[in-house]
Design an enzyme around this catalytic site. Structure first.
Site, PDB file in Angstrom:
ATOM      1  N   LYS A  48      12.526  -6.262 -14.167  1.00 25.24           N
ATOM      2  CA  LYS A  48      12.497  -7.443 -13.035  1.00 25.24           C
ATOM      3  C   LYS A  48      11.621  -8.397 -13.718  1.00 25.24           C
ATOM      4  O   LYS A  48      10.589  -8.129 -14.496  1.00 25.24           O
ATOM      5  CB  LYS A  48      11.862  -6.919 -11.871  1.00 25.24           C
ATOM      6  CG  LYS A  48      11.791  -8.039 -10.583  1.00 25.24           C
ATOM      7  CD  LYS A  48      11.326  -7.218  -9.465  1.00 25.24           C
ATOM      8  CE  LYS A  48      11.258  -7.983  -8.164  1.00 25.24           C
ATOM      9  NZ  LYS A  48      10.745  -7.470  -7.076  1.00 25.24           N
ATOM     10  N   SER A 123      13.762  -8.300  -3.157  1.00 20.78           N
ATOM     11  CA  SER A 123      13.594  -9.305  -4.196  1.00 20.78           C
ATOM     12  C   SER A 123      14.055  -8.939  -5.625  1.00 20.78           C
ATOM     13  O   SER A 123      14.357  -9.621  -6.204  1.00 20.78           O
ATOM     14  CB  SER A 123      12.135  -9.609  -4.005  1.00 20.78           C
ATOM     15  OG  SER A 123      11.437  -8.542  -4.717  1.00 20.78           O
ATOM     16  N   SER A 147      11.786  -4.108  -1.445  1.00 24.17           N
ATOM     17  CA  SER A 147      12.550  -4.647  -2.522  1.00 24.17           C
ATOM     18  C   SER A 147      13.278  -3.871  -3.506  1.00 24.17           C
ATOM     19  O   SER A 147      14.079  -4.583  -4.433  1.00 24.17           O
ATOM     20  CB  SER A 147      11.506  -5.729  -3.302  1.00 24.17           C
ATOM     21  OG  SER A 147      11.458  -6.860  -2.336  1.00 24.17           O
TER      22      SER A 147
HETATM   23  N1  GLN Z   1      11.515  -8.725   2.087  1.00 28.14           N
HETATM   24  C1  GLN Z   1      10.053  -8.533   1.973  1.00 28.14           C
HETATM   25  C2  GLN Z   1       9.289  -9.500   1.859  1.00 28.14           C
HETATM   26  O1  GLN Z   1       9.551 -10.765   1.753  1.00 28.14           O
HETATM   27  C3  GLN Z   1       9.903  -7.475   0.890  1.00 28.14           C
HETATM   28  C4  GLN Z   1       9.453  -7.849  -0.465  1.00 28.14           C
HETATM   29  C5  GLN Z   1       9.225  -7.143  -1.384  1.00 28.14           C
HETATM   30  O2  GLN Z   1       9.398  -5.866  -1.489  1.00 28.14           O
HETATM   31  N2  GLN Z   1       8.937  -7.600  -2.723  1.00 28.14           N
HETATM   32  O3  GLN Z   1       8.013  -9.736   1.853  1.00 28.14           O
END
Ligand code: GLN
Length: 461
Positions: A48, A123, A147
């Site tokens: 990532k 994400s 995510s």
């Molecule tokens: N969708 C969640 C957020 O926007 C999780 C994001 C994540 O785990 N990085 O915070």
């Protein structure tokens, strides 16, 4: 020896369909040379783009960082290369890991490997999509709210987040430090265990890294007979009565046929109703503090102006997307002197109550099992702006394992109309081996690799 030219060519060609990569590595053959005779045997992997890589652009898919080249490696990068992994690419993500769609990267949306009109989830969108398309077997992601585990469900892969502090976060761009975890995507549970074996362990450069000894993960065998699988009543009830739930309930019967016991446990609905608000406050407040250094002076591509104040304002206004700006406003509100007690500190207190209630539910069973998402990957054009309370609970409960820092893994269960979905298993702190062992036993029953043969377009290609 693996044919890295061929693997890289397939990866490059996939950009048209998936748009999952931000940066390709140019020294893959050299890395492969150096990987010889090491435990991971040249295993191709992608990272990532919030994982710092020395000399290789690390943008976290944020326009403001589009020229940022770290002068150091994240600890996990060193560990991977010392163990003989070969890094092929940095993957697209929601900007600074904030978001759950894979639509907010400045390089454009990541597409779902099963259907380009659908999201891959986020994400960690690019990592999930590339493993789902079998272009790599393993990938690194990060998980602050879900995510890794949610996109894993949408892309038909394994997504694993070990105990908080089990894998060093040194050099991983922070989002919300009390919730951030490094996570692993793979096509099999065994591959996730293999990677955790290499990545786990104390790192003095990360103060949140655990001191406790690591587990030997080489033998994941487990007899399901007599084991207790917990179903959280209030979460199960919040899920829609749809094809996913039907398959989930069928799977529970399969587990019972193996001699496992299904036990309903309870978690106060009122607490669950606060869950996402609490997450949103804690995550956005911590993110606002962590990202204060992205100002065009300390970090980030500068927009020139006459004063420091103006440089910062212009840099941040032009460098961040809309979703981030909204979240930074909320974070700044929750942290300022006037509101901190009633917003940020209160959210932390409710978080503590939620963790205590969750811990109690977990203490009555070996693991808890849920559907990772209420739906298959949605179409990018059909994302909802508002959720009912039931939808909020059924779509966001994976955050419980971030609140508590507990190990949590999503594995694919099946398909609905040609699109994959997964189930999630979680247990208590340091029970990483336990969740992997259960996941491995479940994986054998499900045999997803057989199921996907006639469905995954990337296997049929
Ligand atoms: N969708 C969640 C957020 O926007 C999780 C994001 C994540 O785990 N990085 O915070």
């Amino acid at each position: 020896m693996m044919n890295y030219d061929e693997i890289m060519k397939r990866l490059r060609d996939s950009q048209h369909d998936l748009n999952a990569v931000v940066t390709f590595y140019e020294d893959v053959v050299l890395q492969a040379e150096q990987a010889k005779n090491k435990v991971l045997k040249g295993m191709p992997i992608v990272l990532k783009d919030n994982v710092s890589t020395k000399g290789v652009k690390t943008t976290a898919s944020c326009k403001l960082l589009n020229n940022y080249v770290p002068v150091f490696n994240a600890t996990i990068v060193d560990k991977l290369q010392e163990s003989g992994a070969v890094i092929l690419a940095k993957t697209a993500m929601d900007e600074l890991a904030m978001g759950g769609t894979g639509l907010t990267a400045y390089t454009g949306p990541t597409k779902n490997p099963y259907d380009a009109t659908r999201i891959s989830g986020g994400s960690s969108s690019g990592s999930a999509a590339l493993v789902g398309a079998h272009l790599v077997d393993v990938a690194i992601g990060s998980d602050t709210g879900d995510s890794v585990r949610k996109p894993a469900s949408y892309c038909g892969v394994v997504g694993f987040k070990p105990t908080y502090g089990r894998i060093s976060r040194y050099g991983v761009v922070a989002y919300a430090s009390s919730l951030d975890h490094v996570g692993i995507f793979s096509n099999t549970v065994a591959q996730s265990a293999e990677l955790l074996s290499v990545l786990q362990g104390r790192d003095d450069k990360d103060l949140t890294s655990l001191m406790s000894p690591v587990e030997d993960l080489s033998d994941l065998s487990l007899d399901l007979k007599g084991k207790t699988i917990g179903i959280i009543k209030e979460i199960q009830e919040a899920k829609s009565d749809n094809a996913l739930k039907l398959q989930f309930n069928d799977f529970l019967k399969q587990l019972e046929a193996q001699g496992a016991m299904i036990k309903e446990v309870s978690l106060d609905r009122q607490l669950l109703e606060q869950m996402y608000a609490v997450y949103y406050i804690v995550a956005n407040c911590e993110a606002t503090a962590n990202h204060a250094s992205l100002d065009g002076i300390r970090f980030g591509e500068r927009v020139n102006a006459d004063s420091y104040q103006e440089i910062m304002t212009k840099t941040r206004t032009q460098g961040f997307g809309e979703l981030l700006k909204r979240r930074f406003v909320i974070g700044a509100y929750g942290l300022d002197d006037v509101h901190q007690e009633e917003v940020f500190q209160k959210a932390q207190k409710i978080r503590r109550l939620i963790v205590e209630a969750y811990d109690k539910a977990l203490s009555e069973v070996d693991i808890v099992l849920t559907l990772a998402s209420d739906t298959v990957a949605p179409k990018a054009t059909e994302l909802k702006n508002h959720q009912s309370l039931d939808e909020m609970i059924s779509e966001n409960h994976l955050v419980l394992d971030n609140f508590a820092g507990y190990p949590s893994i999503t594995i694919p269960l099946g398909f609905d109309e040609g699109l994959p979905f997964g189930i999630n298993l979680a247990a208590r702190k340091l029970e990483d081996k336990k969740v992997l062992a259960f996941a491995s036993a479940f994986e054998k029953l499900i045999a997803f690799s057989e199921l996907e043969k006639g469905v995954n377009p990337w296997i049929m290609k």
